[in-house]
Write a protein that holds these residues in place. Structure first.
Motif: not given
Length: 102
Positions: A33-38, A89-102
Motif C-alpha cells: 500500500f505504501a509503495m503504491y502511493h510512493a 488505492v486509486k490512481p491519480l488522474p492523468v499521471i496515475g497509470t505510470y509505474t516507476l517503482l516495482k
C-alpha cells in the motif's frame, strides 16, 4: 489485492509519500500500500520537476500555463493524500497509470 491490516498500519506512510516520496521507500518498503502511493508521489514529483523546468523556457504560453499547471499538480497531490487517508488505492488522474517503482 491489498491487505486491510497493511492499509491501516501504513496510512501515514502513504500520506507522507505525496510530500516526501522517498520516506516510504525507506521506512515501509515491505508495504504494498505504501509503495503504491510512493510510486504515485514519485510520478507527481517528476512531473513537477519536468514541467517547472520546461514551461518557463517557452515564451508567453509557458509563462501563462506555469501557474495553472502548478495549481493542477497541487490538486493532484491533495487528491492522492485524501485517497491515502481513506485507505484507497486509486490512481491519480492523468499521471496515475505510470509505474516507476516495482
Amino acid at each position: 489485492m491489498y491487505d486491510s491490516t497493511d492499509i491501516q498500519s501504513n496510512k501515514g506512510m502513504a500520506i507522507i509519500a505525496y510530500i516526501l516520496f522517498f520516506v516510504p521507500l525507506i521506512a515501509a518498503k515491505d508495504s504494498k500500500f505504501a509503495m503504491y502511493h510512493a510510486n504515485q508521489g514519485l510520478t507527481l514529483f517528476l512531473c513537477c520537476i519536468i514541467l517547472n523546468v520546461v514551461l518557463p523556457i517557452i515564451p508567453f504560453i509557458g509563462w501563462i500555463l506555469l501557474p495553472l499547471v502548478n495549481l493542477a499538480l497541487v490538486i493532484l497531490a491533495v487528491l492522492g493524500i485524501v485517497a491515502a487517508a481513506q485507505g484507497q488505492v486509486k490512481p491519480l488522474p492523468v499521471i496515475g497509470t505510470y509505474t516507476l517503482l516495482k
